[in-house]
Structures are given as structure tokens and as C-alpha cells.
Motif scaffolding. Structure first.
Motif, PDB file in Angstrom:
ATOM      1  N   ASP A  53     -10.747  -2.051  -2.450  1.00 26.35           N
ATOM      2  CA  ASP A  53      -9.806  -1.635  -3.490  1.00 26.35           C
ATOM      3  C   ASP A  53      -8.457  -1.194  -2.938  1.00 26.35           C
ATOM      4  OD1 ASP A  53     -11.762  -2.159  -5.312  1.00 26.35           O
ATOM      5  OD2 ASP A  53     -12.466  -0.069  -5.433  1.00 26.35           O
ATOM      6  N   ARG A  54      -8.435  -0.671  -1.730  1.00 21.44           N
ATOM      7  CA  ARG A  54      -7.169  -0.181  -1.185  1.00 21.44           C
ATOM      8  C   ARG A  54      -6.125  -1.284  -1.050  1.00 21.44           C
ATOM      9  NH1 ARG A  54      -9.620   3.068   3.846  1.00 21.44           N
ATOM     10  NH2 ARG A  54     -11.151   1.385   3.569  1.00 21.44           N
TER      11      ARG A  54
ATOM     12  N   TYR B  55       0.834  -1.208   0.000  1.00 16.41           N
ATOM     13  CA  TYR B  55       0.000   0.000   0.000  1.00 16.41           C
ATOM     14  C   TYR B  55       0.872   1.262   0.000  1.00 16.41           C
ATOM     15  CZ  TYR B  55      -3.388   3.508   1.406  1.00 16.41           C
ATOM     16  OH  TYR B  55      -4.173   4.630   1.449  1.00 16.41           O
TER      17      TYR B  55
ATOM     18  N   ILE C 126       2.784   1.866  -3.320  1.00 14.09           N
ATOM     19  CA  ILE C 126       1.921   2.286  -4.429  1.00 14.09           C
ATOM     20  C   ILE C 126       1.346   3.679  -4.203  1.00 14.09           C
ATOM     21  CG2 ILE C 126      -0.254   1.778  -5.633  1.00 14.09           C
ATOM     22  CD1 ILE C 126       0.299  -1.204  -5.114  1.00 14.09           C
ATOM     23  N   ASN C 127       0.935   3.982  -2.979  1.00 18.81           N
ATOM     24  CA  ASN C 127       0.129   5.174  -2.720  1.00 18.81           C
ATOM     25  C   ASN C 127       0.835   6.298  -1.966  1.00 18.81           C
ATOM     26  OD1 ASN C 127      -2.622   4.146  -3.670  1.00 18.81           O
ATOM     27  ND2 ASN C 127      -2.042   2.568  -2.193  1.00 18.81           N
ATOM     28  N   VAL C 128       1.929   5.990  -1.275  1.00 11.69           N
ATOM     29  CA  VAL C 128       2.553   7.017  -0.429  1.00 11.69           C
ATOM     30  C   VAL C 128       3.962   7.324  -0.921  1.00 11.69           C
ATOM     31  CG1 VAL C 128       3.146   7.697   1.926  1.00 11.69           C
ATOM     32  CG2 VAL C 128       1.152   6.228   1.529  1.00 11.69           C
TER      33      VAL C 128
ATOM     34  N   ASN D  79       7.621   5.160  -2.425  1.00 10.81           N
ATOM     35  CA  ASN D  79       8.305   3.912  -2.746  1.00 10.81           C
ATOM     36  C   ASN D  79       9.739   3.981  -2.237  1.00 10.81           C
ATOM     37  OD1 ASN D  79       9.061   1.426  -3.806  1.00 10.81           O
ATOM     38  ND2 ASN D  79       9.571   2.305  -5.802  1.00 10.81           N
TER      39      ASN D  79
END
Length: 622
Positions: free
Chosen positions: A136-137, A77, A80-82, A84
Motif C-alpha cells: 500500500d505504501r 511517496y 503524499i505522506n511527508v 509536498n
């Protein structure tokens, strides 16, 4: 704990092994082989956490899979979202796993044995449902796709660089694991595994120790999850199921649950063998069950245990060839216990009821420093119950107990031990896996603490404490006549020697008062000689000694003051000669001719044995 020769050899060779494994990609090995080694490292991280909880602490908390999944999904998570960044993801994965490790381990504070194991497996079954809740998260039941190539500070890592990071971090963890396992903290885990009562007696909080174990064992599982997410760039909830939990358990048992490097061996066996064979999938659960049965029944402590036993036998053969023919155990030296500031132990109006039964009824007495106060009475008179009340295992219904000026009644058992009350037991409690020297040192843990961080990183405080512990343990072993058995497995010793060892453990803690529960039970004549010598030495050192003993001849010879119980009440208090002539004592306790129980010595030989031992003790002091 004192490292064995095998452990020292492994430690010296560890950097070389790690270096060779790190350079494998540049030695021409295929990508498939490098991936296999990476998978072994990841699985060994998870297995090492189980070794801590199951092998060292004896807790059937088999919840490594949820912690592994937490580290993996947190990494996916965040990457991908915060951000890498491998370092950030490793940190978050470890922190999250530790928090979950403590939370999911909470049942272990109340449950034990298979009840805890079943609870752990139930948590594993919840993983797909929990992931699906986040939809989805986290990708839901279809899985989480699109995890990017790992990067550090904005620089992407190629396959070889990521491999080196995985091996390096795994190696660092195992170095930390090893440092903890062969330290006082590892010994405290083994004490807890042996008996929560023993852990309490040496001043260790079972609550704090279990929480520490749960948190510590979760950290490598979080790391493993982080690496697994980056390795495949995809996560599926079906991966983190019951089958994986059985794989981890099988690897732990086959490699050796109480072994540091056995986790790597077990992980390698599972990755190279069954997990690589496609046809194995059909019969995997049956095969894993067979591994568990064979490993559990035939391999005590797995392959690591087999290697240890082979090494021990080889060392014995070599030692028998090189030792002089006339080698014999060294006799105990003059009694030289560390001086102790003994404190009076005062019991006032102690009362304890179990339902309608009054086990201890308004008992009052005082045990003075530098004296042996004996509690005697027929079976069921309340002696052991009173000892348990003093130790904090039971709570008083009425009355107070003080050690010096401190009220210790109402404190928990480990708190009473930390205030300065030591304890031995009717059946000696000696942890498996500890040497004689290590067992003596366990008595020192509660009152002379070293942080887990100082131990794991081998900071100066650790080395200072270790040096002090070894000097003290050598002094006590010399006094007890155990110097030549310092590296012997303590649990394998004869009964008399194990009783001596318990006394040494209590002395090592600097206890102001020591409670001895039938310490002469089952001893032969030679053991009685040694026991009398040690008890008189403890008394001369200033320790307050409370002795529960059926052996009245020994009590009469050693005790300065005797308290006689019957049906939970005090019926007489006084000196040995006064008690021996007391009409009520003669009627209730010695009415059958003063028959001595709880010893292998015939009654007509006991007085002579005790007299001789006392004469020897007096000669030592002179």
C-alpha cells in the motif's frame, strides 16, 4: 578537451534556445504541445544519463529505468505522506537515484559487455516485484494515486510554472553535462571506453571512474522521475518496463550516444514519433528493434554524428579555398621538452610464473635517469611481461621494483602511473573522439587533478588547470611537430604520428620513467628520423627511458645500456658495442646475421637513417 567551433556555437546559443522554450506557454501554444515538450525534456534527462555510461564511458549499464522509477516513486511517496515540496522531492530523488546507480552499477566493476547489459535488463524486470513488496505504501501493482500538485515553499505551482521549472532544471543539467563532457573528466571517460589498460597507464583508477560515471548518470534519471510523478499525479509499475528501456536505448543511439545535445534530439524523435501514435503500440518492440539496427549500422553516433561529419566536410572545403596554395606542414622545432626529475628504475630478482611456465626468472637491472636502457631478446624472452610487472599490470611472485626510493611493486597499475611511470604500447592506444591536443593532455590527468565539481561549475581552479594544460600541450606539440594537427582526430592519424602522440602523452604527465614497448615497430624512414630526435630529447630532459625494441640497429645507436633476455633470464648486460660482440647474444639473438624485424626500412638503409637522425638531434642540441 578543446571545444570545437560547433560546440562553442551551441554553447553561445543555448541560453537563447532555453529562453524561447520557456516562454512557449505565453505564445499561445496548446496544452497538448506544452505537455509534449515537457515529456521530451523528461525523456532527454534519462537519455543523457545513458549517453554518459554507454556513449562516453563505453559501459553497457542499461539500468536507467530503475533509477527513473526510484525518483518517481520517492517523489510520490514523499509528496503524499511527508511534505509536498518540489525542491525537497528533487533532492531526495537525485540522492536515492545516485545511491541506486552506484549499487546497481557494481556488476560493471566485474562484468563487461553484454553480460553487464543482460544484468541491467534483469534489474528492469524486477521493478514490478520490488514495488509490490511495499504494498500500500507505493500502491502495489495497481499504481500510486493522489500525488498532489507540486508546490515550492508552500506555494502551489500552476501548469505553466511547473513547465518552466522542468525546462529550467533540464537546461541547467545539460549545461553541467556539456561542461563535463568537454573537460578532462569527459576525456577520462573516453579513455576508459577505449581501454581500461590505457586508463590505468595514464594513472586513472578504473574503479573510481566507473563509480563516478554510475553516480553521475543516475542524477538526471532521478530528476526525470520526480518530474514524471508530478506531471501525471499517478504512477504505475507497468510504465517502468522493458519497453521503456528500449525506448531510452533507441533515443540514445538515434540522437548520438557520444553527444550532449543528441540526447534531446533522440528524445524528441521518440516522443513526437512512435510514442504519439496509438496504432504503433501493436508493433512497438519490432519498430524499436528496427530503430536500433538502423541507427547502430547506418548512423555512426546517430544524427549528431551525421551533423558533425557534414560540418567537418564543410570546414575542410572552406579551409581548402582559403588556405594558400603552398601551405605545408610546419617542421618540428628544436626539441624543448619540460625538464624532468628522472629517478632510477631498479629491478631486483623479479620473478613471474604463469602456472608451470616461468616467464621472468630472477631478473635484475637498473635504468638510470637521463639514459636509454634497452631490453632486447628473442620473442618469448619475457620483455613485455617484465614491462607489465613494472607497470603494475601483473604482480611479482618474487623480487622488488623501485622507482627512486619508492617500492612500486605490489601497487596497482594506476598507482604506479601516479608515482611517475609512463607507458606506450606495441599497438598505440588512442581514444576515439579526442583531438591530438586532447590526447596529449590526458597524460596529465592523474598527477594534476581538478575536482568534478570545479569542472562542472567552471570554478577558477578549472580555468587555471585548463590554461596550464593548453600551454604544456602546445609546447609538446611544437616539439613533436604536431602543431598543425592539434584539432585533428587523433585516432585517424598515421601509425608513426600516433606513436609520437603516445610519447607526448607520457611526457605531459611529467613521468620520471617512461617504458617504450617496440616504439619503432612498423615505422618508415621519415618516422625513424622523428623518433630518434624525440627519444634523444627525452633523454636530455632527464627522463629514465626503458626501451623494448627488436630493431637492434636502432637500439645500438640510441641505447646507453642494453639488457639482453633469453627464456626469462638476463644473459648479458653492457654497452652497445659490448653487447653486439657478446658471443651468447650473437648465438641466441643475432645468430641469423643480425636481421632486423619490426620495421619497414630495409636493414641496409636503417643504419644510415639512424645516423642521420642522430646527427640532426645533435645539431638541435647544439
Amino acid at each position: 578537451m578543446t571545444p570545437t567551433a560547433t560546440a562553442r556555437t551551441a554553447l553561445a546559443g543555448w541560453p537563447i534556445v532555453v529562453g524561447l522554450v520557456c516562454v512557449l506557454p505565453w505564445l499561445g501554444l496548446s496544452g497538448a504541445t506544452i505537455r509534449l515538450v515537457t515529456l521530451i525534456a523528461i525523456l532527454s534527462l534519462v537519455v543523457s544519463g545513458l549517453n554518459l555510461t554507454l556513449g562516453y564511458a563505453g559501459e553497457l549499464a542499461l539500468g536507467q529505468v530503475p533509477l527513473y522509477a526510484a525518483g518517481a516513486y520517492a517523489t510520490g511517496y514523499i509528496a503524499i505522506n511527508v511534505v509536498n515540496d518540489l525542491l525537497v522531492c528533487m533532492l531526495v530523488a537525485v540522492v536515492l537515484a545516485v545511491v541506486l546507480g552506484v549499487v546497481t552499477g557494481l556488476p560493471g566493476l566485474r562484468l563487461g559487455g553484454w553480460a553487464l547489459a543482460i544484468t541491467s535488463f534483469f534489474i528492469v524486470l524486477l521493478i514490478p516485484s520490488v514495488i509490490n513488496i511495499f504494498g500500500d505504501r507505493l500502491g502495489g501493482l495497481e499504481g500510486l494515486n493522489g500525488i498532489p500538485v507540486p508546490a515550492v515553499l508552500g506555494v502551489e505551482l500552476d501548469g505553466n510554472a511547473f513547465y518552466v521549472v522542468v525546462i529550467g532544471v533540464t537546461a541547467c543539467w545539460f549545461a553541467v553535462f556539456r561542461n563535463i563532457a568537454v573537460s578532462r573528466h569527459g576525456a577520462s571517460f573516453l579513455v576508459l571506453k577505449q581501454s581500461p589498460v590505457l586508463a590505468t597507464a595514464v594513472g586513472t583508477s578504473t574503479f573510481a571512474t566507473k563509480v563516478t560515471v554510475y553516480a553521475l548518470s543516475a542524477a538526471p534519471a532521478g530528476l526525470a522521475g520526480c518530474f514524471s510523478a508530478y506531471l501525471d499525479s499517478f504512477l504505475s509499475p507497468s510504465t517502468f518496463g522493458l519497453e521503456l528501456a528500449i525506448v531510452i536505448l533507441a533515443a540514445s543511439i538515434l540522437g548520438g550516444a557520444t553527444s550532449v545535445y543528441g540526447a534531446i534530439v533522440g528524445a524528441a524523435i521518440m516522443e513526437i514519433g512512435p510514442l504519439r501514435i496509438t496504432a504503433f503500440d501493436k508493433y512497438s518492440l519490432v519498430a524499436y528493434g528496427a530503430f536500433l539496427v538502423v541507427g547502430g549500422l547506418l548512423l555512426r553516433n546517430g544524427l549528431a554524428g551525421v551533423a558533425t561529419r557534414i560540418g567537418r566536410r564543410a570546414a575542410v572545403r572552406i579551409g581548402s579555398r582559403t588556405a594558400p596554395a603552398d601551405a605545408a606542414p610546419t617542421e618540428a622545432a628544436t626539441v624543448d621538452f619540460p625538464a624532468v626529475q628522472g629517478l632510477p628504475l631498479t629491478v631486483v630478482g623479479a620473478t613471474k610464473r604463469f602456472g608451470g611456465n616461468v616467464a621472468v626468472d630472477d631478473v635484475s637491472f637498473e635504468a638510470e635517469p637521463g639514459q636509454i636502457t634497452a631490453l632486447v631478446g628473442p620473442n618469448g624472452s619475457g620483455k613485455t611481461t617484465l614491462m607489465n610487472l613494472i607497470s603494475g599490470y601483473y604482480t611479482l611472485d618474487a623480487g622488488t621494483i623501485r622507482l627512486g626510493d619508492q617500492v612500486i611493486s605490489g601497487l596497482r597499475g594506476h598507482q604506479v602511473a601516479r608515482r611517475g611511470v609512463g607507458r606506450t604500447f606495441q599497438t598505440p592506444l588512442i581514444p576515439e573522439g579526442l583531438s591530438v591536443q586532447d590526447s596529449i593532455i590526458t597524460g596529465r590527468f592523474a598527477r594534476h587533478r581538478v575536482s568534478l565539481l570545479a569542472t562542472a561549475l567552471r570554478l577558477p581552479r578549472h580555468w587555471r588547470a585548463l590554461d596550464a594544460e593548453r600551454r604544456l600541450s602546445r609546447r609538446i606539440m611544437r616539439t613533436l611537430g604536431l602543431t598543425q594537427q592539434a584539432d585533428t582526430r587523433a585516432a585517424d592519424l598515421a601509425l608513426g604520428t600516433r606513436r609520437m602522440l603516445e610519447l607526448g602523452r607520457a611526457i605531459a604527465g611529467g613521468s620520471s620513467a617512461v617504458l617504450l614497448d617496440e616504439v619503432a615497430s612498423g615505422l618508415d624512414e621519415d618516422d625513424i628520423h622523428g623518433l630518434v630526435r624525440v627519444l634523444t630529447g627525452m633523454r636530455d630532459a632527464g627522463i629514465t627511458i626503458l626501451l623494448v625494441e627488436h630493431n637492434f640497429a636502432l637500439v645500438r645507436a640510441l641505447a646507453d645500456r642494453i639488457v639482453v633476455l633469453a627464456e626469462g633470464r638476463v644473459i648479458a648486460t653492457g654497452g652497445p658495442d659490448e653487447i653486439a660482440a657478446h658471443p651468447e647474444v650473437l648465438r641466441i639473438y643475432l645468430g641469423q646475421g643480425g636481421e632486423i624485424t619490426g620495421t619497414r626500412i630495409a636493414a641496409d638503409r636503417l643504419d644510415s637513417a639512424v645516423d642521420t637522425a642522430l646527427d640532426n638531434a645533435k645539431a638541435d642540441r647544439a
